[in-house]
Design an enzyme around this catalytic site. Structure first.
Site, PDB file in Angstrom:
ATOM      1  N   ILE A  15       0.856  -1.238  -0.044  1.00 44.28           N
ATOM      2  CA  ILE A  15      -0.007  -0.047  -0.021  1.00 44.28           C
ATOM      3  C   ILE A  15       0.977   1.230   0.184  1.00 44.28           C
ATOM      4  O   ILE A  15       0.546   2.398  -0.696  1.00 44.28           O
ATOM      5  CB  ILE A  15      -0.900  -0.031   1.216  1.00 44.28           C
TER       6      ILE A  15
ATOM      7  N   ASN B  43       9.417  -7.063   4.694  1.00 42.51           N
ATOM      8  CA  ASN B  43       8.463  -7.542   3.687  1.00 42.51           C
ATOM      9  C   ASN B  43       8.370  -6.951   2.370  1.00 42.51           C
ATOM     10  O   ASN B  43       7.386  -6.879   1.693  1.00 42.51           O
ATOM     11  CB  ASN B  43       7.185  -7.616   4.284  1.00 42.51           C
TER      12      ASN B  43
ATOM     13  N   ASP C 243      14.822   0.735  10.632  1.00 45.75           N
ATOM     14  CA  ASP C 243      13.661   0.167  11.549  1.00 45.75           C
ATOM     15  C   ASP C 243      12.919   1.225  12.074  1.00 45.75           C
ATOM     16  O   ASP C 243      13.592   2.327  12.909  1.00 45.75           O
ATOM     17  CB  ASP C 243      14.289  -0.677  12.634  1.00 45.75           C
TER      18      ASP C 243
ATOM     19  N   SER D 136      -7.392  -1.174  10.424  1.00 39.55           N
ATOM     20  CA  SER D 136      -8.093  -2.235   9.549  1.00 39.55           C
ATOM     21  C   SER D 136      -9.341  -2.424   9.855  1.00 39.55           C
ATOM     22  O   SER D 136      -9.797  -2.389  11.089  1.00 39.55           O
ATOM     23  CB  SER D 136      -7.342  -3.366   9.760  1.00 39.55           C
TER      24      SER D 136
ATOM     25  N   TYR E 243      -2.944  -9.813  15.518  1.00 41.33           N
ATOM     26  CA  TYR E 243      -2.721  -8.702  14.394  1.00 41.33           C
ATOM     27  C   TYR E 243      -3.870  -7.784  14.717  1.00 41.33           C
ATOM     28  O   TYR E 243      -3.595  -6.543  14.944  1.00 41.33           O
ATOM     29  CB  TYR E 243      -2.830  -9.303  13.080  1.00 41.33           C
TER      30      TYR E 243
ATOM     31  N   LYS F   7      -3.753  -3.371  15.930  1.00 39.92           N
ATOM     32  CA  LYS F   7      -4.372  -2.469  15.312  1.00 39.92           C
ATOM     33  C   LYS F   7      -5.347  -1.568  16.444  1.00 39.92           C
ATOM     34  O   LYS F   7      -5.336  -0.341  16.449  1.00 39.92           O
ATOM     35  CB  LYS F   7      -5.157  -2.789  14.078  1.00 39.92           C
TER      36      LYS F   7
ATOM     37  N   ASN G  10     -10.817  -4.298   2.171  1.00 35.30           N
ATOM     38  CA  ASN G  10      -9.733  -5.317   1.475  1.00 35.30           C
ATOM     39  C   ASN G  10      -8.938  -4.772   0.295  1.00 35.30           C
ATOM     40  O   ASN G  10      -9.392  -4.891  -0.842  1.00 35.30           O
ATOM     41  CB  ASN G  10     -10.536  -6.569   1.094  1.00 35.30           C
TER      42      ASN G  10
ATOM     43  N   ARG H 252     -12.527 -21.464   6.867  1.00 38.42           N
ATOM     44  CA  ARG H 252     -11.369 -21.101   7.578  1.00 38.42           C
ATOM     45  C   ARG H 252     -11.746 -20.466   8.721  1.00 38.42           C
ATOM     46  O   ARG H 252     -12.432 -19.652   9.009  1.00 38.42           O
ATOM     47  CB  ARG H 252     -10.694 -19.987   6.722  1.00 38.42           C
TER      48      ARG H 252
END
Ligand code: NAD
Ligand code: UD1
Length: 338
Positions: A12, A35, A58, A124, A149, A153, A179, A292
């Site tokens: 993003i 990543n 970092d 998110s 995760y 947030k 998404n 899932r």
């Protein structure tokens, strides 16, 4: 305006770098390439024709970040840097809390010392949890997150709210993404997940390009028209343009504001498979598998607030999303490295 993007070499962040530059703003990128790869920024420079100040660092390292803020004097920070794989966060919660929360705390401390007062944060839709019913509005209670995760947030949002209460000068914009999918229209930058993709769209793209045999659809027994889960898929360039508006808003306001960045339109897993098959010109092979764990049936935004306050709304639909994702994947079948 000069904007510093932590995690700016990521998916993003790199698309936002393009949108910021195209809107006439200067961009500085800080990334540790955990990543991502500097190749993404090289390609942003190719798309925009602009040189970007790039620091390998970092964002949790206070000494380094203090110096970068001192030297660059950004008007606004957009904080993308973070770990984001939901399943991995269950296996490595300490690493997720450490990296995600430390980066935010370090940035707040360094901003205070260096007089930087404007901050945009990548949150998110996961903070809405399992109990709210879509379309999600910003004032709905934050839910019970289903994984570490999500909790990072939720906690970072709280830290940022508390920081603005204590400091009248601070301006924070919390952006809750739905998404993010698709790629820049040029096909030069896009999503390049490491290993086996967890998310739907990169998985479909890799099946389409022949890297994987078939998609497993996680459950077709949900209470939806075709039995598969529904999500609010937003083109990453629409999302990127939302960040331009959010940063411009941040520098002209004080306090905390939160916005959903979504389209408001839900699509099912099979809708996405069908749209992608049309875009790539052949049927994407899939099989139905079990549900899932941790998936919510339905998630989509009420995006009215972003439209009313920021003057932003998504412009691109699923056909553009699939066209651009395929353009990126078919021209870069192995991602950036190869
Ligand atoms: P990404 O992994 O592509 O980008 C994150 C970037 O941050 C990477 O380039 C990584 O190398 C960098 N990074 C990680 N820790 C760092 C650190 N300590 N210091 C410096 N750089 C560091 O992910 P993305 O999809 O671009 O997501 C960006 C942000 O948006 C993340 O915070 C993510 O949690 C959030 N978000 C993403 C999604 C999604 O579906 N992609 C959805 C909601 C929220
Ligand atoms: C997930 C995370 C969310 C995170 C986002 C981006 C959960 C519960 N949510 O969102 O917190 O912000 O990723 O990292 O994990 N699907 C398949 N087959 C696949 C992959 C996905 O059928 O191989 C389905 C899923 O069941 C879901 C939809 O596709 O219905 C979208 O999945 P995904 O892309 O992983 O996103 P989310 O689960 O919405």
């Amino acid at each position: 305006m000069k904007t510093l993007l932590t995690g700016g070499a990521g998916y993003i962040g790199s698309h936002t770098a393009v949108a910021m530059i195209e809107a006439g703003h200067d961009v500085v990128v800080v990334d540790n390439y955990y990543n991502s790869s500097p190749e993404a920024i090289r390609r942003v420079e190719e798309i925009t024709g602009k040189k970007i100040a790039l620091y390998e660092a970092d964002a949790a390292d206070a000494e380094v970040m203090r110096k970068i803020l001192h030297d660059e004097k950004p008007d606004c920070i957009i904080h993308f840097a973070g770990l984001k794989a939901v399943g991995e966060s269950v296996a490595k919660p300490v690493e997720y809390y450490r990296n995600n929360i430390d980066t935010t705390l370090t940035l707040l401390e360094c901003m205070r010392e260096e007089g930087v007062t404007n901050f945009v944060f990548s949150s998110s839709a996961t903070v809405y949890g399992e109990d709210n019913v879509p379309p999600f509005t910003e004032e709905m209670p934050k839910g019970v997150c289903t994984n570490p995760y999500g909790w990072t947030k939720w906690m970072q949002e709280q830290i940022l709210r508390d920081a603005t209460v204590a400091n009248d000068e601070l301006s924070v914009v919390l952006l809750r993404y739905f998404n993010p999918v698709g790629a820049h229209e040029s096909g030069k930058i896009g999503e390049d997940p490491q290993g086996i993709p967890n998310n739907l769209m990169p998985y479909i793209s890799q099946v389409a390009v022949g890297r994987r045999d078939h998609l497993t659809v996680f459950g077709d027994d949900y209470d939806t028209p075709d039995g598969t889960c529904r999500r609010d898929y937003i083109h990453v360039m629409d999302l990127a343009e939302g960040h331009v508006k959010a940063a411009e808003y941040a520098v002209s306001h004080k306090g905390t504001e939160v916005f959903n960045l979504g389209t408001g339109n839900p699509y099912s897993v099979l809708d996405m498979v069908n749209a992608f098959s049309k875009a790539c010109g052949h049927q994407v092979k899939y099989e139905i598998g079990p549900r899932r764990a941790g998936d919510v049936q339905d998630s989509w935004a009420n995006a009215d607030k972003a439209k009313a306050v920021l003057g932003w709304e998504a412009q691109r639909g699923i056909d553009e999303i699939c066209r651009d994702a395929w353009n990126w994947q078919s021209h870069n079948p192995q991602g950036y490295d190869k």
